[in-house]
Design an enzyme around this catalytic site. Structure first.
Site: not given
Ligand code: XUL
Ligand code: CO
Length: 443
Positions: A103, A106
């Site tokens: 993300h 992150d």
């Molecule tokens: C949350 C989830 C996230 C997504 C990316 O449950 O799976 O980490 O993969 O935003």
């Protein structure tokens, strides 16, 4: 001066074979092994996630973090992010995965303004690019964290306040820029807070229209800057929202078709999200595959006794084989891969535990792949399923499939039939067949 090591004492994880008891060695994942004309590395396209592995602290609603990360030592968040990227690439290289996922937040911390946040991200993207070139690692997918900051408490693209929607757009634009700069093969939207807690304050129709508009704008921007990969929706029914709009694969596919997004978007199916929606992982994968929309997977597992997203490392061979049978049936991954959206337990406090979690999961998928392949190619499973539908292969059954019969003609056909005999579904035999190939390890 040698670069600082965040995982001292651990070298490149090697393949030692099924007889090894070394916790820091692969027993089944030999990346070069050719199965069905392709290496295990190319079939499985493993990715490590940045968030759980390098940003997670083990905190839960009942207590603070238990995991001490050496890369968190600097107090300045940007300095921390620079240490984190070194730790991450050291880990990726030592584990021997070809891909990673992140993300925006992150990789780089949020700044004091939209512009400062963009600057932070660009700084870290430049560092990631250098490290990708030095190690050969690649980005599987990028995404924007549109759920942690308090401004998103009522949603991001579906927020009732237009100013928040604009903030979400700024983040997605920067995250798309980052994904393209790093050669990401896909871009994910997981709508954790795109949902609601009470209809008393929610205009669901309007929020869903906003989501369609927002995703269309993101698609158009991405294509304009040269993104050729897949946009992916990651369905999840709940948590953190009470009711999430991307509830499951079928709901998401209907939404994408309604908004004309089904040519650019596919799905990222997560095992633990499937179980929260009261489906199996296999079911969600099959729904996506049947629509031609199986993009990528987030591999993990939940806990059979509780109802939340525990994100444990996937080790259940039976579930993995079921999933891989569907994935192989869909032709494998084009742009996607297997991202471990999984975290070590908060009681697993040694740095090596992060390796051990990934090693077990990679071994389970490598072994599972050979079993799934044998089930598809050597066992009678496929034939039995095809045979089950043979009454539609010719005659009136074929006419029915081709739309050449009226309801009256069907009625007349039924009226002329001799008494029906029962046709067994043979479920126990099929379950035994799966076990036979599991017991034999794919041979
Ligand atoms: C949350 C989830 C996230 C997504 C990316 O449950 O799976 O980490 O993969 O935003
Ligand atoms: Co996920």
């Amino acid at each position: 001066m040698a670069a600082k090591s965040y995982f001292p004492g651990i070298s490149r994880i090697s393949y030692e074979g099924a007889g090894s008891d070394n916790p820091l060695a692969f027993k089944y994942y030999d990346e070069k092994r050719i199965v069905g004309g392709k290496s295990l590395k190319d079939h499985l396209r493993f990715a490590v996630c940045y968030w759980h592995s390098f940003c997670g602290t083990g905190a839960d609603p009942f207590g603070p973090g238990t995991l001490q990360h050496a890369w968190d030592a600097p107090s300045d968040p940007l300095e921390q992010a620079k240490c984190r990227i070194d730790a991450a690439f050291e880990f990726f290289s030592k584990l021997g995965v070809p891909y990673y996922c992140f993300h925006d937040r992150d990789l780089a911390p949020e700044g004091s303004s939209v512009g400062k946040s963009e600057e932070n991200l660009q700084t870290l993207v430049a560092m990631a690019k250098e490290r990708q070139e030095a190690t050969g690692l690649r980005l599987l997918w990028g995404t924007a964290n549109l759920f942690s900051h308090p401004r998103y408490m009522n949603g991001a693209a579906t927020n009732p306040d237009f100013r928040v929607v604009a903030h979400a757009a700024a983040q997605v634009q920067a995250a798309l820029d980052a994904t393209v700069a790093l050669g990401g093969t896909s871009y994910v939207f997981w709508g954790g807070r795109e949902g609601y807690t009470t209809l008393l304050n929610t205009d669901m129709k309007r929020e869903l229209e906003h989501l369609g508009r927002f995703l269309t704008m993101a698609r158009d921007y991405g294509r304009k800057i040269g993104f050729r990969g897949d946009f992916l929706i990651e369905p999840k029914p709940m948590e953190p929202s009470k009711h999430q709009y991307d509830f499951d694969a079928a709901t998401s596919i209907g939404f994408l078709r309604q908004h004309g997004l089904d040519k650019d978007f596919k799905l990222n199916i997560e095992a633990n999200h499937a179980t929260l929606a009261s489906h199996t992982f296999g079911h969600e994968l099959q729904v996506a595959a049947d629509a031609g929309m199986l993009g990528s997977i987030d591999a993990n597992r939940g806990d059979g006794q509780n109802g939340w997203d525990t994100d444990q490392f996937p080790t259940n061979l039976y579930d993995i084989v079921e999933a891989l049978v569907v994935i192989l049936g869909a032709g494998g991954f084009a742009h996607g891969g297997i991202n471990f959206d999984a975290k070590v337990r908060r009681t697993s406090t040694d740095p090596e535990d992060l390796f051990i979690g990934h090693i077990g999961a990679m071994d389970a998928f490598a072994h599972g792949l050979e079993i799934a392949m044998a089930l598809r190619e050597k066992s009678p499973l496929g034939k039995i399923r095809t045979e089950r539908y043979k009454s539609f292969d010719s005659g009136r059954g074929k006419d029915f499939e081709q739309g050449a019969l009226t309801l009256r003609q069907l009625r007349d056909y039924a009226a002329d039939l001799p008494p029906l005999t029962a046709v067994s579904g043979k479920q126990e035999w099929l379950e035994n067949l799966v076990n036979q190939y599991l017991f034999r390890g794919g041979r």
